[in-house]
Design an enzyme around this catalytic site. Structure first.
Site, mmCIF file in Angstrom:
data_model
loop_
_atom_site.group_PDB
_atom_site.id
_atom_site.type_symbol
_atom_site.label_atom_id
_atom_site.label_comp_id
_atom_site.label_asym_id
_atom_site.label_seq_id
_atom_site.Cartn_x
_atom_site.Cartn_y
_atom_site.Cartn_z
ATOM 1 N N GLY A 79 -0.345 -6.438 -9.355
ATOM 2 C CA GLY A 79 1.039 -6.512 -8.888
ATOM 3 C C GLY A 79 1.975 -5.498 -9.511
ATOM 4 C CB SER A 80 1.584 -2.333 -11.390
ATOM 5 O OG SER A 80 0.847 -1.489 -10.554
ATOM 6 C CG HIS A 106 -5.592 4.280 0.189
ATOM 7 N ND1 HIS A 106 -6.534 3.271 0.118
ATOM 8 C CD2 HIS A 106 -6.273 5.441 0.010
ATOM 9 C CE1 HIS A 106 -7.728 3.800 -0.073
ATOM 10 N NE2 HIS A 106 -7.594 5.116 -0.156
ATOM 11 C CG ASP A 110 -7.560 2.799 3.586
ATOM 12 O OD1 ASP A 110 -6.587 2.029 3.449
ATOM 13 O OD2 ASP A 110 -8.610 2.692 2.939
ATOM 14 C CB SER A 139 -1.238 7.962 1.235
ATOM 15 O OG SER A 139 -2.018 9.067 0.878
ATOM 16 C CG ASN A 167 -2.225 -0.279 2.495
ATOM 17 O OD1 ASN A 167 -2.130 -1.102 1.584
ATOM 18 N ND2 ASN A 167 -3.269 0.510 2.622
HETATM 19 C C1 GAR Z 1 -2.915 0.177 -6.080
HETATM 20 O O1 GAR Z 1 -3.422 1.311 -6.728
HETATM 21 C C2 GAR Z 1 -2.999 0.342 -4.588
HETATM 22 O O2 GAR Z 1 -2.841 1.674 -4.177
HETATM 23 C C3 GAR Z 1 -4.396 -0.138 -4.312
HETATM 24 O O3 GAR Z 1 -4.562 -1.243 -5.158
HETATM 25 C C4 GAR Z 1 -3.797 -1.042 -6.328
HETATM 26 C C5 GAR Z 1 -2.989 -2.290 -6.579
HETATM 27 O O4 GAR Z 1 -2.386 -2.230 -7.834
HETATM 28 N N1 GAR Z 1 -4.570 -0.490 -2.942
HETATM 29 C C6 GAR Z 1 -5.688 -0.253 -2.272
HETATM 30 O O5 GAR Z 1 -6.674 0.235 -2.775
HETATM 31 C C7 GAR Z 1 -5.646 -0.652 -0.813
HETATM 32 N N2 GAR Z 1 -6.731 -0.065 -0.105
HETATM 33 P P1 GAR Z 1 -1.234 -3.251 -8.208
HETATM 34 O O6 GAR Z 1 -1.778 -4.638 -7.918
HETATM 35 O O7 GAR Z 1 -1.011 -3.026 -9.670
HETATM 36 O O8 GAR Z 1 -0.031 -2.924 -7.365
#
Ligand code: GAR
Length: 217
Positions: free
Chosen positions: A16-17, A113, A149, A140, A111
């Protein structure tokens, strides 16, 4: 004067950052949105703790409790629509969403990515970038379409890749950029400045140079 805020629901699966960066910008008054709910498919997602700390309604919809992907997507739509969002934000939501779901939120589902799409769709992007010997990597933000994606890109940021990078070090560099990018993309959406034409995203009616590419300093 009252300004209307865009109703938003965010979907998470983990740390969840990115959610936190959105909450922080919202609290700083730099994001004209009302984050009405955070929905997680994972009961242990740390993002739920972050949402609760910010007094945001949370909802857990554990996919393991659902008999099929179709049923899960239906339950998810019901949980989201209860809050009447005008934008649904996937913030590290690690499930593939079906066509019906994506169509239901067409042009209001975005989203983030961790790669410079269309390069490196899918999982484990940092490790694959390193294996590939790429010198540049990034993140992105894009509108979601049924192809995973692959939707129209709103904004991207690049980061350099160094020879001695580990996937973790590279992930942290990309993550810092994500935390700038996602609030920016959401701000543009909330301000009504984005438009999709011919599968490309226009900002203020104009094509962005290099699809909104921002080079990290
Ligand atoms: C992020 O790096 C996001 O880009 C990726 O998951 C991470 C979530 O981090 N998403 C994907 O890979 C989607 N295909 P977070 O929970 O700390 O926000």
């Amino acid at each position: 004067m009252t300004t209307s805020k865009l109703p938003v629901v965010a979907l998470i699966s983990g740390r969840g950052s990115n959610l936190q960066s959105i909450i922080d910008e919202m609290h700083a008054g730099r994001l004209p949105i009302e984050l009405r709910a955070v929905v997680s498919n994972n009961p242990d997602a740390h993002g739920l703790v972050r949402a609760q700390a910010a007094d945001i309604t949370t909802c857990i919809l554990d996919h393991r409790q659902c008999s099929s992907r179709v049923h899960y997507d239906q339950a998810l739509m019901a949980a989201i629509d209860e809050h009447n969002p005008e934008l649904v934000v996937l913030a590290g939501f690690m499930r593939i969403l079906g066509r019906v779901f994506v169509k239901h939120y067409a042009d209001r589902l975005i989203n983030i990515h961790p790669s410079l799409l269309p390069e490196f769709p899918g999982l484990e992007t940092h490790a694959r970038v390193l294996q590939n010997g790429a010198r540049e990597h990034g993140a992105s933000v894009h509108f979601v379409t049924p192809e995973v994606d692959a939707g129209p890109i709103i904004i991207q940021a690049t980061v350099p890749v160094y020879e001695d990078d580990s996937p973790e070090v590279l992930a942290a560099r990309v993550s810092r950029e994500e935390h700038r990018l996602y609030p920016q993309a959401i701000r543009w959406f909330a301000e009504g400045r984005l438009e999709i034409r011919d599968n490309r995203v226009l900002l203020d009616g104009a094509e962005q140079p290099e699809q909104g590419l921002v080079h990290a300093k």
